[in-house]
Design an enzyme around this catalytic site. Structure first.
Site, PDB file in Angstrom:
ATOM      1  CG  ASP A 164      -9.763 -47.567 -12.182  1.00 41.52           C
ATOM      2  OD1 ASP A 164      -9.143 -47.462 -13.247  1.00 41.52           O
ATOM      3  OD2 ASP A 164      -9.335 -48.185 -11.198  1.00 41.52           O
ATOM      4  CG  ASP A 187      -8.931 -44.035  -9.891  1.00 43.44           C
ATOM      5  OD1 ASP A 187      -8.395 -43.916 -10.996  1.00 43.44           O
ATOM      6  OD2 ASP A 187      -9.315 -45.119  -9.439  1.00 43.44           O
ATOM      7  CG  ASP A 217      -8.832 -48.930  -7.407  1.00 42.41           C
ATOM      8  OD1 ASP A 217      -8.447 -47.775  -7.692  1.00 42.41           O
ATOM      9  OD2 ASP A 217      -8.299 -49.946  -7.868  1.00 42.41           O
TER      10      ASP A 217
END
Length: 1176
Positions: A484, A821, A817
């Protein structure tokens, strides 16, 4: 019935979902059941145990096939590659007590619901099954099992308001409560006895029990006792660990299982009840103050601010708005598209603030209860983790099967030898069964897990926590990591860099931050002051970090000057947010902020500067995050609550661009360089702008300065079902500020040169990715092969991308994080969450420090753990084979090893080595290749086979050579040392009588029939051979630290070797008598040491010069033209030959019908472009 019986016997449960299963109907048959019970008794429970391990056999033996409608037992089979079976009993729920007095049932809310369709008339019963904590009921009309505990998806927005707005009646609520069950996420703490029984019935422990019983029968008490103690210790540790997990999970969910809530009752007003009574369709009343939500619910009036950190990992308050009363025929979720979550309050989250609208109260309709909720789903993913298929475990099972086959040969040999020599039948059986316990090492599974346990401990010390230890070995195979961007590669917060205001379709001078002079009061200033979702909570301004920075830059205090009347929260699908605000005494105004491209589309064309795209590119190309601002005045007389989002966000006036800086984290670049040097691909998957993402990728070193970036754009052609796809070099888009002086032909030539050398990267947006998956399915693998930047990706697209990479045979890691996700972290081979929030429970790995430095650390430890598993496997296989060969040699003379000899080898040598071999740490440098992933690889098999041959040769040589010695006597085991023995007087009577074959009474007491020169020779050779193998197989570089750094292991080996050499050269009668050894001449002992030294030298040389010789194996691969079977490697080879790929500055069109991404994404072929893609 008129149905195909085969079809009605089988159906699919949760079709298209992650937990999809096949379901088969069976009916118990009395006579079959009676036969099975007889079988249980006659087999002393062995058949019952087999049925426990194989539930499908149990069903097939006890039941007959029938339709699902008639079934009283169902057999479930997962649709993944494991095809796991489970057995469930059909239960009946009676609702007669609730309905018999109600002739008008079903009521209005029930007519088209599953509740009315599941009740059988006239018995008033509901047929149900429970699978993985979810209840399914039989729909008598659709003739299938359907999930209950959730509101049906077919309801429209207006239907939800109309049917459930005023609540359910008491009777409707009672019926639903009985059918759905209580609204609890109940994870009871599993009793110790249950855990104990489950662990003890593991096939491994059953095999150990069999071995122990056999050893007791042979008076092999000491080792049997040691194995019992070790097994009990192992069982105790496992049970303790499982119990602790169970307690932890129980505590995680118990907090919201019983909360007092207020519900609306149709015609009866408000009612307070405990939350476990809630059912789908109930109407909750949300009061002021903090509230923990006990279920998922759709907000139907008012507004809420919710803390969703439990689900998303972000402790940022989220604003929820009520479901619009849209009057159309679309189901509510389809109508709201990806935005539906903005109206849903999730279970386990906390309502911080509520804001009522003109109707006076904040109400929400219960959407899902119990394990159907978002939190329930999270808990189920922990309770029922997705099994991972890893070649090592599959090969380990095959290898065990080979050992069992090997043991079967030994059994036949033992039976033949002992039976032909007239041994008693009982003794023959014992000796034959003994071979199994020798050939198949009972300690193998335990030895394989020790390495993983030590690795887990090392990771914990480095701040990386693991909830799925079996994935540690997988980390050793990772060759692609998806990152990410925000909060992972870059700092979490954004710094405000500048504001580029726009007036009369022209950009003005930029205002840099921090500014000495304050911003002039104007529309752009007002937009920054009000267009956000911030709240004052616990005395602090809280919300999205971007909003906080923007608001702070205005130096404005949240006073009463401007009131926010209504808010349309930020939507990742729409890429924008809007508010309706009003100054005191002023008119109502609408302010919008979001992705600049999106905001510009919503503005009137005459208000957008002509150089908008160039300016946007100028800043995004430098890695800035850019936000567009816009506004418009609301027409007098219009109520803000009556406006739809589409009406609000149209005909806006463009106000300018807000420019924010997102700095790279300090460790990002070195970590990505380390991964690149180790040939591990890095891919960026972000929700940010594509230009910003590409620039960050370049700054981070993901894309080298010499490499070309090709933008892949796929769009739906307006008014048709087809789509187009275009490949454009990103450099083409550069503005005048960056335009080079080269002419077009030079640029084209330079780009083509880079492409031919394979130095190019694809970048695409989430929208383009979606289009490619739907219309250009055959191009997707090619695009993924060089795809490095995926921007504006939604959470669902992130998960899909990870799965597509896995289909190409990549071992994929995902580092994020934990916010949006979660899905991708779960589906990746190794998901690493940098957030310690509860959402990270779905992730196999969690890092305490929010830095990607944990990624190479995890790969290093994974590689070390994988190599340790191989070393341990090879050692355990060799140790059992060495012992097996020694015993079979001695069986030839109707002899075997003595109990203390077995005990010394099994306990003092192997167990200690098994425990200490895994202490070796990971090598600090990541090399540019991975350890093998399978046991059945040529180097590994060759290593095992050659070492077995060396051991066999040495033992046979020792066995035959000892018989050729002049002092050898088969009957007199003391002949070798008589002439030089100081204790000759003890044996003078025997020697004077010349009765070499007759033993004195004193000797009979110390000799149990195992003593012989062959036994002594073979045992000493095989025992020290175990140490040789342990040393040779203990791999150091390049994946583990050199073996001398494992001080404990080295000290153990030295100590064991010292004891063994002492046993070789010592001549202590009592010790030799206890160990069933006999005295041999010193020269023979030296000869044995020479044999062992030669074996060590040959074994070590072969291991280093052949097995570990990487250049040699690469040369052999090249010579025999061996190519990797991985899909992505095959594709790379094809594309290297394809000079037309990638097709620069070309546009392809697709006429094929789009396929749903939610459905099966495999096997789609585009007939328009079937040139050489079929060869893939």
């Amino acid at each position: 019935m008129g149905e195909n019986p085969a079809k009605s016997h089988y159906a699919q449960l949760n079709q298209g979902e992650e937990n999809e299963m096949e379901i088969f109907g069976y009916k118990t048959q009395g006579c079959r059941k009676a036969l099975c019970i007889a079988g249980y008794i006659l087999s002393c429970g062995a058949l019952l145990l087999l049925f426990y391990w194989k539930p499908e056999w149990d069903v097939w033996a006890n039941c007959i096939r029938c339709s699902l409608e008639e079934a009283d037992i169902v057999l479930l089979r997962t649709t993944d590659e494991f095809r796991t079976y489970s057995r469930k009993t059909v239960t009946w729920i009676s609702v007669s007590a609730l309905i018999e007095s109600r002739s008008d049932y079903p009521a209005t809310a029930e007519e088209d619901s599953i509740f009315s369709k599941a009740i059988m008339k006239p018995s008033l019963q509901v047929k149900s099954i429970q699978v993985q904590k979810i209840r399914y009921v039989w729909n008598i009309y659709a003739k299938e099992f359907q999930k209950v505990g959730a509101l049906e998806d077919h309801h429209t927005c207006s239907a939800i308001h109309a049917k459930f707005g005023s609540g359910l009646t008491c009777n409707e609520q009672n019926v639903r409560s009985v059918i759905c069950g209580p609204n609890t996420i109940d994870v009871p703490v599993i009793p110790v006895w249950k855990l104990l029984i489950k662990e003890v019935l593991n096939p491994f422990y059953v095999f150990q029990l069999f071995s122990v019983c056999l050893w007791f029968a042979e008076d092999y008490m000491e080792y049997a006792t040691a194995i019992i103690i070790m097994s009990l210790l192992s069982i105790f540790l496992t049970v303790y660990d499982l119990r602790q997990q169970s307690i932890k999970l129980h505590r995680l969910v118990e907090s919201h299982n019983n909360i007092m809530v207020t519900v609306c009752r149709n015609k009866e007003g408000f009612q307070e009840l405990e939350s476990h009574h809630l059912v789908p369709g109930d109407t909750l009343v949300l009061k002021e103050g903090k509230t923990l939500l006990p279920c998922d619910a759709i907000l139907i009036s008012g507004q809420c601010v919710v803390n969703e950190s439990m689900l998303t990992g972000e402790s940022i308050p989220v604003t929820k708005t009520h479901l619009p009363q849209a009057d159309n025929f679309k189901p509510w979720r389809m109508h709201c598209a990806e935005d539906y979550k903005k109206h849903v309050l999730f279970c386990g989250t906390e309502v911080i603030q509520t804001k009522a609208d003109d109707r006076g109260i904040v109400k929400a309709v219960v959407l899902r209860t119990g394990f159907n909720t978002a939190k329930g789903d999270l808990v189920r993913s922990i309770l029922y983790p997705k099994p991972m298929n890893f070649k090592l475990y599959r090969d380990a099972l095959r290898f065990l099967m080979c050992l069992i086959a090997f043991a079967a040969i030994g059994m036949i040999y033992a039976v033949c030898v002992f039976a032909l020599n007239g041994e008693e039948a009982g003794e023959v059986v014992k000796k034959a069964l003994d071979v199994i316990t020798i050939a198949v090492p009972p300690a193998l599974p335990a030895a394989l897990t020790t390495g993983i346990i030590y690795t887990q401990r090392r990771l914990k010390k480095k701040g990386i926590f693991c909830i799925s230890p079996q994935r540690i070995n997988m980390c050793g195979q990772l060759n692609l990591i998806c990152f990410d961007k925000t909060g992972t590669l870059t700092e979490d917060g954004l710094d405000l860099w500048g504001l580029l205001p726009s007036e009369r379709n022209c950009f003005q001078d930029i205002h840099n931050f921090p500014v000495d002079r304050s911003l002039p009061w104007g529309p752009a200033f007002r937009a920054m002051a009000v267009c956000h979702s911030l709240i004052v909570w616990q005395g602090k301004i809280q919300g999205d970090p971007l909003d906080v920075k923007m608001f702070e830059a205005t130096n404005w205090a949240p006073v009463e000057g401007i009131t926010i009347l209504h808010q349309f929260p930020f939507s990742s699908a729409l890429q924008r947010m809007s508010v309706i605000a009003q100054e005191i005494g002023g008119e109502q105004q609408i302010f919008t902020k979001g992705a600049p491209e999106m905001v510009a589309m919503l503005c009137r064309a005459e208000t957008v500067p002509s150089n908008f795209e160039n300016k946007l590119l100028l800043y995004t190309a430098q890695g800035f995050r850019v936000i567009g601002l816009a506004c418009k005045s609301l027409q007098a007389g219009k109520q803000s609550t009556d406006l739809t989002r589409e009406e609000v966000e149209s005909d806006l006036t463009f106000l300018g661009l807000l420019i924010m800086e997102n700095r790279l984290k300090r460790e990002t670049k070195p970590v990505l360089e380390e991964l690149s040097a180790a040939r591990i691909r890095s891919v960026m998957v972000t929700g940010d702008n594509i230009q910003t993402a590409v620039t960050v990728a370049k700054n981070a070193g993901m894309i080298s300065p010499t490499n070309r970036v090709i933008l892949v754009e796929a769009n739906q052609i307006p008014g048709s079902l087809s789509a187009s796809i275009t490949w454009k070099p990103l450099e083409e888009n550069k503005t005048e500020d960056y335009r080079s002086l080269e002419d077009d032909s030079q640029t084209e030539r330079r780009i083509r040169l880079a492409l031919e050398s394979g130095q190019y990267h694809f970048a695409m947006s989430g929208k383009s990715y979606q289009m490619v998956t739907q219309h250009f399915r055959h191009l997707l693998p090619k695009l993924l092969l060089n795809g490095t930047v995926f921007a504006r990706m939604s959470p669902g697209q992130k998960s899909s991308l990870v799965e597509e990479f896995q289909k190409l045979d990549y071992f994929v890691g995902m580092c994020g994080d934990g916010a949006n996700d979660c899905g991708a972290l779960k589906v990746a081979h190794a998901g690493i969450s940098l957030s310690e929030q509860e959402a990270s429970v779905a992730s196999p790995f969690t890092s305490r420090t929010p830095s990607i430095a944990c990624v190479p650390e995890l790969i290093r430890e994974g590689r070390a753990a994988l190599v340790t598993s191989f070393c341990m496997f090879k050692y355990m296989a060799l140790y059992s084979t060495i012992q097996y060969l020694g015993v079979l040699l001695l069986y030839w003379q109707l002899n075997s090893f003595g109990n203390y000899q077995f005990l010394f080898q099994d306990l003092a040598i192997t167990t200690v080595i098994g425990v200490t071999m895994s202490f070796t740490g990971a090598y600090p440098k990541l090399v540019p290749y991975r350890p093998p992933s399978q046991l059945v690889s040529p180097p590994l098999l060759l290593s095992v086979v050659l070492n077995i041959l060396f051991s066999l040769s040495m033992q046979i040589f020792g066995f035959v050579a000892v018989q050729q010695q002049p002092w050898y006597s088969r009957t007199d085991i003391h002949s070798a040392c008589l002439s030089m023995n100081n204790h000759m007087e003890n044996y003078s009577s025997i020697s004077s009588l010349g009765l070499h074959g007759i033993r004195g009474e004193a000797l009979e007491q110390t000799d149990n029939g195992y003593k012989s020169y062959e036994n002594t020779t073979v045992w000493l050779l095989s025992t020290i051979n175990c140490l040789i193998v342990a040393l040779v197989f203990s791999k150091g570089k390049p994946f583990r630290q050199p073996i001398y750094t494992n001080y404990v292991f080295i000290l153990v080996l030295i100590g064991q070797l010292g004891i063994c050499l002492f046993l070789v050269f010592a001549d202590i009668d009592d010790l030799y008598s206890k160990m069933d050894l006999v005295c041999t001449p010193t020269m023979w002992r030296i000869s044995m040491v020479i044999m062992l030294a030669v074996t060590l030298a040959v074994s070590f040389l072969v291991e280093e010069a052949v097995i570990e010789n990487r250049p040699l194996w690469l040369l052999l691969k090249k010579t025999f033209q061996y190519h990797s079977k991985s899909h992505y490697k095959r594709l790379q080879r094809v594309l290297e030959q394809d000079s037309a790929w990638p097709p620069l500055n070309e546009t392809f069109f697709s006429d094929s019908v789009a396929i749903s991404v939610e459905g099966n994404m495999g096997g789609h072929s585009n007939p328009t472009f079937d040139s050489n893609e079929d060869a893939l």
